[in-house]
Design a protein around this motif. Structure first.
Motif, PDB file in Angstrom:
ATOM      1  N   ALA A  20       0.834  -1.202   0.000  1.00  0.00           N
ATOM      2  CA  ALA A  20       0.000   0.000   0.000  1.00  0.00           C
ATOM      3  C   ALA A  20       0.871   1.255   0.000  1.00  0.00           C
ATOM      4  O   ALA A  20       0.622   2.203  -0.760  1.00  0.00           O
ATOM      5  CB  ALA A  20      -0.936  -0.008   1.200  1.00  0.00           C
ATOM      6  N   VAL A  21       1.898   1.260   0.821  1.00  0.00           N
ATOM      7  CA  VAL A  21       2.800   2.421   0.890  1.00  0.00           C
ATOM      8  C   VAL A  21       3.573   2.572  -0.418  1.00  0.00           C
ATOM      9  O   VAL A  21       3.716   3.671  -0.947  1.00  0.00           O
ATOM     10  CB  VAL A  21       3.756   2.292   2.101  1.00  0.00           C
ATOM     11  N   ALA A  22       4.067   1.459  -0.960  1.00  0.00           N
ATOM     12  CA  ALA A  22       4.807   1.508  -2.223  1.00  0.00           C
ATOM     13  C   ALA A  22       3.911   2.012  -3.354  1.00  0.00           C
ATOM     14  O   ALA A  22       4.349   2.792  -4.210  1.00  0.00           O
ATOM     15  CB  ALA A  22       5.367   0.137  -2.566  1.00  0.00           C
ATOM     16  N   SER A  23       2.670   1.596  -3.362  1.00  0.00           N
ATOM     17  CA  SER A  23       1.719   2.055  -4.371  1.00  0.00           C
ATOM     18  C   SER A  23       1.553   3.570  -4.302  1.00  0.00           C
ATOM     19  O   SER A  23       1.575   4.262  -5.321  1.00  0.00           O
ATOM     20  CB  SER A  23       0.376   1.367  -4.167  1.00  0.00           C
ATOM     21  N   PHE A  24       1.387   4.083  -3.083  1.00  0.00           N
ATOM     22  CA  PHE A  24       1.231   5.529  -2.899  1.00  0.00           C
ATOM     23  C   PHE A  24       2.474   6.281  -3.358  1.00  0.00           C
ATOM     24  O   PHE A  24       2.383   7.261  -4.100  1.00  0.00           O
ATOM     25  CB  PHE A  24       0.930   5.822  -1.424  1.00  0.00           C
ATOM     26  N   VAL A  25       3.650   5.820  -2.940  1.00  0.00           N
ATOM     27  CA  VAL A  25       4.900   6.504  -3.287  1.00  0.00           C
ATOM     28  C   VAL A  25       5.145   6.458  -4.794  1.00  0.00           C
ATOM     29  O   VAL A  25       5.498   7.471  -5.408  1.00  0.00           O
ATOM     30  CB  VAL A  25       6.085   5.900  -2.512  1.00  0.00           C
ATOM     31  N   LEU A  26       4.953   5.303  -5.414  1.00  0.00           N
ATOM     32  CA  LEU A  26       5.179   5.185  -6.857  1.00  0.00           C
ATOM     33  C   LEU A  26       4.162   6.009  -7.645  1.00  0.00           C
ATOM     34  O   LEU A  26       4.503   6.607  -8.669  1.00  0.00           O
ATOM     35  CB  LEU A  26       5.129   3.726  -7.288  1.00  0.00           C
ATOM     36  N   GLY A  27       2.927   6.038  -7.177  1.00  0.00           N
ATOM     37  CA  GLY A  27       1.920   6.863  -7.851  1.00  0.00           C
ATOM     38  C   GLY A  27       2.250   8.340  -7.762  1.00  0.00           C
ATOM     39  O   GLY A  27       2.109   9.077  -8.737  1.00  0.00           O
ATOM     40  N   LEU A  28       2.721   8.760  -6.611  1.00  0.00           N
ATOM     41  CA  LEU A  28       3.108  10.156  -6.430  1.00  0.00           C
ATOM     42  C   LEU A  28       4.329  10.507  -7.287  1.00  0.00           C
ATOM     43  O   LEU A  28       4.350  11.535  -7.951  1.00  0.00           O
ATOM     44  CB  LEU A  28       3.392  10.407  -4.952  1.00  0.00           C
ATOM     45  N   LEU A  29       5.310   9.647  -7.268  1.00  0.00           N
ATOM     46  CA  LEU A  29       6.512   9.858  -8.063  1.00  0.00           C
ATOM     47  C   LEU A  29       6.195   9.818  -9.559  1.00  0.00           C
ATOM     48  O   LEU A  29       6.778  10.557 -10.355  1.00  0.00           O
ATOM     49  CB  LEU A  29       7.555   8.802  -7.712  1.00  0.00           C
ATOM     50  N   GLY A  30       5.236   8.992  -9.931  1.00  0.00           N
ATOM     51  CA  GLY A  30       4.849   8.871 -11.332  1.00  0.00           C
ATOM     52  C   GLY A  30       4.238  10.137 -11.907  1.00  0.00           C
ATOM     53  O   GLY A  30       4.217  10.316 -13.123  1.00  0.00           O
ATOM     54  N   LEU A  31       3.730  11.011 -11.066  1.00  0.00           N
ATOM     55  CA  LEU A  31       3.208  12.282 -11.579  1.00  0.00           C
ATOM     56  C   LEU A  31       4.323  13.166 -12.116  1.00  0.00           C
ATOM     57  O   LEU A  31       4.088  14.050 -12.937  1.00  0.00           O
ATOM     58  CB  LEU A  31       2.437  13.023 -10.485  1.00  0.00           C
ATOM     59  N   LEU A  32       5.555  12.931 -11.642  1.00  0.00           N
ATOM     60  CA  LEU A  32       6.688  13.749 -12.066  1.00  0.00           C
ATOM     61  C   LEU A  32       7.518  13.094 -13.160  1.00  0.00           C
ATOM     62  O   LEU A  32       7.926  13.757 -14.112  1.00  0.00           O
ATOM     63  CB  LEU A  32       7.582  14.055 -10.861  1.00  0.00           C
ATOM     64  N   VAL A  33       7.807  11.822 -13.026  1.00  0.00           N
ATOM     65  CA  VAL A  33       8.656  11.121 -13.994  1.00  0.00           C
ATOM     66  C   VAL A  33       8.120   9.715 -14.250  1.00  0.00           C
ATOM     67  O   VAL A  33       7.486   9.123 -13.390  1.00  0.00           O
ATOM     68  CB  VAL A  33      10.122  11.005 -13.500  1.00  0.00           C
ATOM     69  N   LEU A  34       8.383   9.212 -15.416  1.00  0.00           N
ATOM     70  CA  LEU A  34       8.069   7.829 -15.791  1.00  0.00           C
ATOM     71  C   LEU A  34       6.630   7.427 -15.500  1.00  0.00           C
ATOM     72  O   LEU A  34       6.362   6.328 -15.019  1.00  0.00           O
ATOM     73  CB  LEU A  34       9.031   6.861 -15.094  1.00  0.00           C
TER      74      LEU A  34
END
Length: 91
Positions: A20-34
């Motif tokens: 759940a935490v990884a999903s949130f972090v990757l989704g947030l990071l995905g708004l900026l790159v990749l």
């Protein structure tokens, strides 16, 4: 001889919290790159965490929403700029 601890419900629950935490972090990071790569990964992790009844349900739902937003942002930018990616510097 066993080198790891036997599986337990507590270990499985911690795994879903991590997803759940990884999903949130990757989704947030995905708004900026990749966003084309990180968005689907965030979606898959969130769905797995929700199906396994994570105690961090809200965080998994945020990850799911951000993963979907990553793909929407990618589609919008690709249709406007005709590119497959975007840059902070506008290059």
């Amino acid at each position: 001889m066993r080198l790891t601890a036997p599986p337990s419900a507590r270990t499985g629950r911690r795994d879903t919290e991590g997803m759940a935490v990884a999903s949130f972090v990757l989704g947030l990071l995905g708004l900026l790159v990749l966003n084309l790569v990180l968005g689907p990964i965030a979606i898959v992790l969130a769905v797995i965490a929700l199906r396994r009844d994570t105690p961090r349900r809200f965080r998994a739902l945020l990850g799911l929403g951000l993963g979907i937003a990553d793909l929407v942002v990618f589609a919008a930018l690709a249709s406007v700029h005709g590119a497959t990616s975007w840059s902070i510097w506008g290059g």
